[in-house]
Design a protein around this motif. Sequence first.
Motif, PDB file in Angstrom:
ATOM      1  N   VAL A 145      24.153 101.796  80.185  1.00  0.00           N
ATOM      2  CA  VAL A 145      24.619 101.743  78.846  1.00  0.00           C
ATOM      3  C   VAL A 145      24.922 102.869  78.102  1.00  0.00           C
TER       4      VAL A 145
ATOM      5  N   ILE B 210      30.356  95.718  80.981  1.00  0.00           N
ATOM      6  CA  ILE B 210      29.099  96.535  80.970  1.00  0.00           C
ATOM      7  C   ILE B 210      28.667  96.996  82.366  1.00  0.00           C
TER       8      ILE B 210
ATOM      9  N   GLN C  46      28.840  99.723  74.219  1.00  0.00           N
ATOM     10  CA  GLN C  46      28.260  98.650  75.461  1.00  0.00           C
ATOM     11  C   GLN C  46      26.838  97.966  75.117  1.00  0.00           C
TER      12      GLN C  46
END
Length: 396
Positions: A249, A311, A254
Amino acid sequence: MSMSLQGIRVLDLSRVLAGPYCSMILADLGADVTKVEAPGGSDETRQWGPPYQEGVSAYYLCANRNKRSLTVDLKSKEGKRIIEQLVENSDVVLHNFRTGKMERLGLGYEQLKSINEQIVYCSITGFGETGPYAHLPGYDYIIQAMSGLMSITGDEQSGPQKLGVAITDVLTGLYACIGIQAAFIQRERTGQGQQIDLSLYDCAISSLVNIASNYLMSGHVPQRLGKYHANIAPYQSLQTADGEMVIAVGNDKQFNKLCKLIGKEELANDKRFKTNSDRVYYRKELETIVEQQWKRKTTAEWQHLCRAHSIPTGPIQAIDQVMEDPQVQARDMLLSTNHPKAGRFHMVGSPLKLSESPITMRRHPPEPGEHTGDILQSLGYTREAIERFKKQGIID
């Protein structure tokens, strides 16, 4: 179709990995690379195994395709003369002898420059041609230890760890390719060659990138973080219901998506996790919350969900899984070819995908002296002279 480095001639006196890896990339790009070894074959990787296939080492095969092989005794007057003749029409000399060895052989940069002023001469040593360590031998493992790489690899329990491949050799090989091609461009402008002084130590230190920058800015000595990232969170491996995977991330957007995905939208406004800097500081607390949710699904399930929500994630794959990965197959990252001794074998392909001058597999990694006769004949030596050299042990 012509190749990018077609017509470039490389005389490669290196062995093991950094130099041969560099010259293999140049050969993949079309250069005519002559691998020079002592009679019998002096590249140590020929004996580095197991595994072997019909007596041929996998290690040697990984870094020597698309080359020709010349065996010659550099300590002999005749052997030195052969190298000098080849230098006359070569573009690059590459070696990884210890500092001073080529000069003692009469094959240093200044000596070869007097034969061909356009020669690009690249030396790869452990610590470089200058400095208090210049005389020391350099091996990847030692360089990983001295450069700080091992000090930041592993975790508190494991202690310092080496990377799973000879990464400083690989990096130095890549830097050598960059330097050689930069020297070609400079030569086009000036008509002059130049010497490139590369060390494994310098290249390893350059690879510290943000970790070195962190120290130089803060004065804090970096510690081993294991699965964690020094500057980003959550950017780590996580336990799933059936294994482990990595999540990366890299920004707040995100992270917000991740919070929604695990049903913890309130985390996005938690003062401990609101910014990346906060998340780095409270990474352990965040990991506990996220991993509790992560363990409820399998790696494949999370992979599907994360990709659907943009993601970044990826499974931790073993080498056999990598080689069976459909992406690897689609990108032509596996090659197979025939070898006169080993038979049919497989190797990793080139990551260079050039639209107008694509990489080709033209030659198998050569046996010692496989092309010696042809090379000497191209220099004007008669068959009688070549046979005489063989009897004298100057060549194979």
